[in-house]
Design a protein around this motif. Structure first.
Motif, PDB file in Angstrom:
ATOM      1  N   SER A 196      80.272 -80.434   0.781  1.00 20.31           N
ATOM      2  CA  SER A 196      80.928 -81.717   0.532  1.00 20.31           C
ATOM      3  C   SER A 196      80.550 -82.268  -0.838  1.00 20.31           C
ATOM      4  CB  SER A 196      80.571 -82.716   1.647  1.00 20.31           C
ATOM      5  OG  SER A 196      81.476 -83.793   1.685  1.00 20.31           O
ATOM      6  N   LYS A 197      79.288 -82.059  -1.251  1.00 16.12           N
ATOM      7  CA  LYS A 197      78.911 -82.449  -2.621  1.00 16.12           C
ATOM      8  C   LYS A 197      79.221 -81.264  -3.539  1.00 16.12           C
ATOM      9  CE  LYS A 197      73.992 -81.268  -2.691  1.00 16.12           C
ATOM     10  NZ  LYS A 197      72.778 -81.624  -3.440  1.00 16.12           N
ATOM     11  N   GLU A 228      79.938 -93.236   0.289  1.00 11.89           N
ATOM     12  CA  GLU A 228      81.397 -93.242   0.401  1.00 11.89           C
ATOM     13  C   GLU A 228      81.826 -93.645   1.808  1.00 11.89           C
ATOM     14  OE1 GLU A 228      83.626 -92.580  -1.921  1.00 11.89           O
ATOM     15  OE2 GLU A 228      82.443 -91.690  -3.534  1.00 11.89           O
ATOM     16  N   SER A 284      85.924 -84.131  -4.626  1.00  9.35           N
ATOM     17  CA  SER A 284      86.018 -85.568  -4.403  1.00  9.35           C
ATOM     18  C   SER A 284      85.051 -85.946  -3.293  1.00  9.35           C
ATOM     19  CB  SER A 284      87.448 -85.959  -4.022  1.00  9.35           C
ATOM     20  OG  SER A 284      88.335 -85.687  -5.088  1.00  9.35           O
ATOM     21  N   LEU A 285      84.034 -86.723  -3.637  1.00 11.65           N
ATOM     22  CA  LEU A 285      82.966 -86.988  -2.682  1.00 11.65           C
ATOM     23  C   LEU A 285      83.469 -87.745  -1.467  1.00 11.65           C
ATOM     24  CD1 LEU A 285      80.058 -87.855  -5.134  1.00 11.65           C
ATOM     25  CD2 LEU A 285      80.515 -85.702  -3.958  1.00 11.65           C
ATOM     26  N   GLY A 286      82.971 -87.350  -0.305  1.00  8.50           N
ATOM     27  CA  GLY A 286      83.364 -87.946   0.958  1.00  8.50           C
ATOM     28  C   GLY A 286      84.413 -87.139   1.697  1.00  8.50           C
ATOM     29  N   LEU A 323      76.111 -82.726   2.539  1.00  6.19           N
ATOM     30  CA  LEU A 323      76.424 -83.907   1.745  1.00  6.19           C
ATOM     31  C   LEU A 323      75.235 -84.269   0.873  1.00  6.19           C
ATOM     32  CD1 LEU A 323      78.019 -84.160   4.586  1.00  6.19           C
ATOM     33  CD2 LEU A 323      78.318 -86.534   3.934  1.00  6.19           C
ATOM     34  N   GLN A 360      70.902 -90.071  -7.774  1.00  6.81           N
ATOM     35  CA  GLN A 360      72.303 -89.813  -8.042  1.00  6.81           C
ATOM     36  C   GLN A 360      72.568 -90.093  -9.514  1.00  6.81           C
ATOM     37  OE1 GLN A 360      73.198 -93.334  -5.164  1.00  6.81           O
ATOM     38  NE2 GLN A 360      75.075 -93.048  -6.335  1.00  6.81           N
ATOM     39  N   VAL A 409      82.928 -90.987   4.459  1.00  6.44           N
ATOM     40  CA  VAL A 409      81.898 -90.274   5.217  1.00  6.44           C
ATOM     41  C   VAL A 409      81.778 -90.876   6.613  1.00  6.44           C
ATOM     42  CG1 VAL A 409      79.406 -89.857   5.383  1.00  6.44           C
ATOM     43  CG2 VAL A 409      80.597 -89.523   3.196  1.00  6.44           C
ATOM     44  N   THR A 425      86.369 -78.365  -2.728  1.00  7.58           N
ATOM     45  CA  THR A 425      85.760 -79.698  -2.646  1.00  7.58           C
ATOM     46  C   THR A 425      85.428 -80.215  -4.036  1.00  7.58           C
ATOM     47  OG1 THR A 425      83.572 -78.664  -2.331  1.00  7.58           O
ATOM     48  CG2 THR A 425      84.756 -79.349  -0.351  1.00  7.58           C
ATOM     49  N   GLU A 449      76.404 -89.383  -2.004  1.00  6.73           N
ATOM     50  CA  GLU A 449      77.740 -89.251  -1.429  1.00  6.73           C
ATOM     51  C   GLU A 449      77.902 -90.070  -0.150  1.00  6.73           C
ATOM     52  OE1 GLU A 449      80.738 -85.722   0.231  1.00  6.73           O
ATOM     53  OE2 GLU A 449      78.631 -85.278  -0.195  1.00  6.73           O
TER      54      GLU A 449
END
Length: 282
Positions: A68-69, A154, A119-121, A147, A182, A157, A117, A151
């Motif tokens: 996801s990240k 978001e 776009s975070l979330g 994740l 981050q 999530v 992937t 992230e």
């Protein structure tokens, strides 16, 4: 897990970190910090946990993994190369025009990548869909997603978390790489997410907290997740951003900065020394 297995996993993780440094150096861009913090998780998933076949990446009954990240793909790519999905030398053209390996995972171009992937979330949402599909199709494959702790800020999530709980996705494991940093600073300073365990519990998850660099704890958590019925599992893994490279550890500036030649040589020397030390253990 015996000492020999642990040593081999540690060697593979060090090689994964080496690959992340190699790729970002040659790309002159990328995200080494979070790649290094996640290397142990990638290593355990692909070499011990997941039922996958590099010779048949599209095997319908394989376990699924969603990063996801997605920006932390350099060490995922290195792990996939070590597993045999593609040649190690692909890392040297990371992010180059026309290359297989780009700055975010691409399921159409890269063997072993189950979801594009970036776009975070959004990755966790895709993972929920995969887990639900397995339920609907009567399949027993499992879905894993990783994740970043930044992230988790978001909103999507938490929409996905509600979905996973509502559909009782006990074949889904959500892992959070909690390195505490981050792009803009510490997670606490930007948008504090604690108590993260209580948040996931309130959304109906089984929650397990571990040291994300301890293979025995990773193994224990994933084994426990297989016994959980009627709800998804969240594994909160405490990690060190930049793990394995002395001057990168816990430094927010390495979130999205590629090493220069001198830094590349120092990082490579440190990781190769660690590999040599581990290979020399009896």
């Amino acid at each position: 897990m015996d000492s020999s297995e642990l040593r081999q996993l540690r060697i593979l993780a060090a090689k994964s970190r080496l690959g992340a440094i190699l790729g970002t150096y040659h790309a002159k861009s990328g995200h080494p910090g979070g790649s290094l913090s996640a290397a142990d998780i990638f290593t355990y998933l692909y070499f011990k946990e997941m039922n996958v076949d590099p010779a048949n990446p599209g095997w319908a009954d394989r376990d699924r993994f969603v990063l996801s990240k997605g920006h932390c793909c350099p060490s995922l790519y290195a792990t996939l190369a070590l597993k045999g999905y593609f040649d190690w030398n692909e890392l040297t053209v990371l992010r180059h025009i026309g290359a297989m390996l780009q700055g975010h995972p691409d399921m159409k171009k890269t063997p072993g990548v189950d979801m594009s992937t970036g776009s975070l979330g959004q990755g966790i949402s895709a993972a929920c869909g995969m887990a639900l599909a397995a339920k609907l199709d009567g399949k027993d494959y499992r879905t894993y997603t990783l994740l970043g702790d930044g992230e988790v800020e978001e909103g999507q999530v938490w929409e996905a978390a509600m979905f996973a709980s509502h559909h009782k996705l006990d074949n889904l494991v959500v892992m959070v790489d909690q390195n505490g940093l981050q792009i803009d600073g510490t997670v606490d300073e930007v948008a504090g997410i604690e108590p993260l365990d209580k948040k996931f519990e309130s959304f109906g998850f089984e929650v397990i907290k571990i040291d994300g660099h301890d293979f025995e704890q990773i193994a224990s958590a994933l084994d426990k997740a297989k016994t959980v019925k009627g709800k998804p599992t969240a594994i909160l893994a405490a990690t060190v951003k930049g793990k394995g490279v002395s001057f990168m550890e816990n430094q927010v500036g390495w979130h999205g900065t590629a090493p220069n030649k001198e830094q590349y040589e120092q990082a490579t020397a440190e990781l190769k020394a660690e590999i040599k030390r581990l290979e020399g253990e009896c």
